[in-house]
Structures are given as C-alpha cells and as structure tokens.
Motif scaffolding. Structure first.
Motif, PDB file in Angstrom:
ATOM      1  N   LYS A  19      40.055  49.207  46.718  1.00 27.99           N
ATOM      2  CA  LYS A  19      40.790  49.152  45.648  1.00 27.99           C
ATOM      3  C   LYS A  19      41.427  50.435  45.386  1.00 27.99           C
ATOM      4  O   LYS A  19      40.813  51.405  44.678  1.00 27.99           O
ATOM      5  N   MET A  23      44.281  48.772  42.028  1.00 25.41           N
ATOM      6  CA  MET A  23      44.983  47.491  42.245  1.00 25.41           C
ATOM      7  C   MET A  23      44.048  47.063  43.654  1.00 25.41           C
ATOM      8  O   MET A  23      43.997  47.881  44.750  1.00 25.41           O
ATOM      9  N   GLN A  46      45.423  40.340  47.037  1.00 24.77           N
ATOM     10  CA  GLN A  46      45.576  39.800  45.635  1.00 24.77           C
ATOM     11  C   GLN A  46      45.728  38.256  45.717  1.00 24.77           C
ATOM     12  O   GLN A  46      45.231  37.764  44.859  1.00 24.77           O
ATOM     13  N   HIS A 101      47.244  41.089  38.506  1.00 21.45           N
ATOM     14  CA  HIS A 101      46.851  41.877  37.692  1.00 21.45           C
ATOM     15  C   HIS A 101      46.537  43.159  38.202  1.00 21.45           C
ATOM     16  O   HIS A 101      46.367  43.291  39.534  1.00 21.45           O
ATOM     17  N   TYR A 137      43.450  46.692  37.441  1.00 24.50           N
ATOM     18  CA  TYR A 137      42.446  47.026  36.539  1.00 24.50           C
ATOM     19  C   TYR A 137      42.611  48.757  36.112  1.00 24.50           C
ATOM     20  O   TYR A 137      43.487  49.329  36.768  1.00 24.50           O
ATOM     21  N   GLN A 165      36.399  49.451  30.926  1.00 26.71           N
ATOM     22  CA  GLN A 165      37.289  49.008  32.112  1.00 26.71           C
ATOM     23  C   GLN A 165      37.853  47.628  31.396  1.00 26.71           C
ATOM     24  O   GLN A 165      37.041  46.906  30.887  1.00 26.71           O
ATOM     25  N   LYS A 183      40.722  44.294  32.959  1.00 32.41           N
ATOM     26  CA  LYS A 183      41.597  43.815  33.608  1.00 32.41           C
ATOM     27  C   LYS A 183      42.809  43.390  32.711  1.00 32.41           C
ATOM     28  O   LYS A 183      42.936  42.775  31.969  1.00 32.41           O
TER      29      LYS A 183
END
Length: 85
Positions: A2, A15, A19, A26, A28, A35, A37
């Motif tokens: 990520k 990201m 995906q 989405h 993060y 945190q 999303k």
C-alpha cells in the motif's frame, strides 16, 4: 503493498495496488491513531474513524484528484499526488 500517494497536515493517504479484489474504489487515510477508508466516488467515509477536520480535508483531496485516483484504481499504477493546501 500500500503505497503512500500523498501526505498533508499529518494525514497519510494510501492505496492498495490490488484494487479489483475489493471494490468499490477507495483509499485509506491515517492520522495518528485514526484510520478510515474513503470512497473515491464521493469522498465519504466507508469505514473507520477519522476526525471531523480530517474528513473535510480528505473530501477536498478526493474531489480535487478524483480523476487521478480513479485512473490509479483502474490501472493499478500509483503516482504521488501533491498535498492540498
């Protein structure tokens, strides 16, 4: 993996590169111990907890870079995006 795609005001935006395994599109965001999303479509929190001002900044970021975020989601090729000011 990520990768971090942007950072601003202490918020780190990331990201995942795989995906298509977990739609809807989405990203993060991380801020301290918080945190969440965020949906790329509308900038709303999909899950998680995030401070009110952070949610506002993330929505602004998503609106500004929606085209780039969708492109990254579809191609699974990320790039760094400038921070919002």
């Amino acid at each position: 993996m990520k990768p971090t795609i942007s950072q601003f005001y202490g918020i780190r935006v990331v990201m995942f590169l795989k995906q298509k395994e977990h739609n809807p599109p989405h990203i993060y965001a991380y801020y301290g111990n918080d945190q969440a999303k965020f949906l790329i479509n509308n900038g709303e929190v999909m899950e998680g907890d995030f401070p009110k001002q952070g949610r506002k900044l993330m929505k602004e970021f998503i609106i500004k870079y929606k085209k780039e975020l969708i492109e990254m989601w579809e191609t699974e090729k990320y790039k760094k995006l400038p921070p919002i000011e």
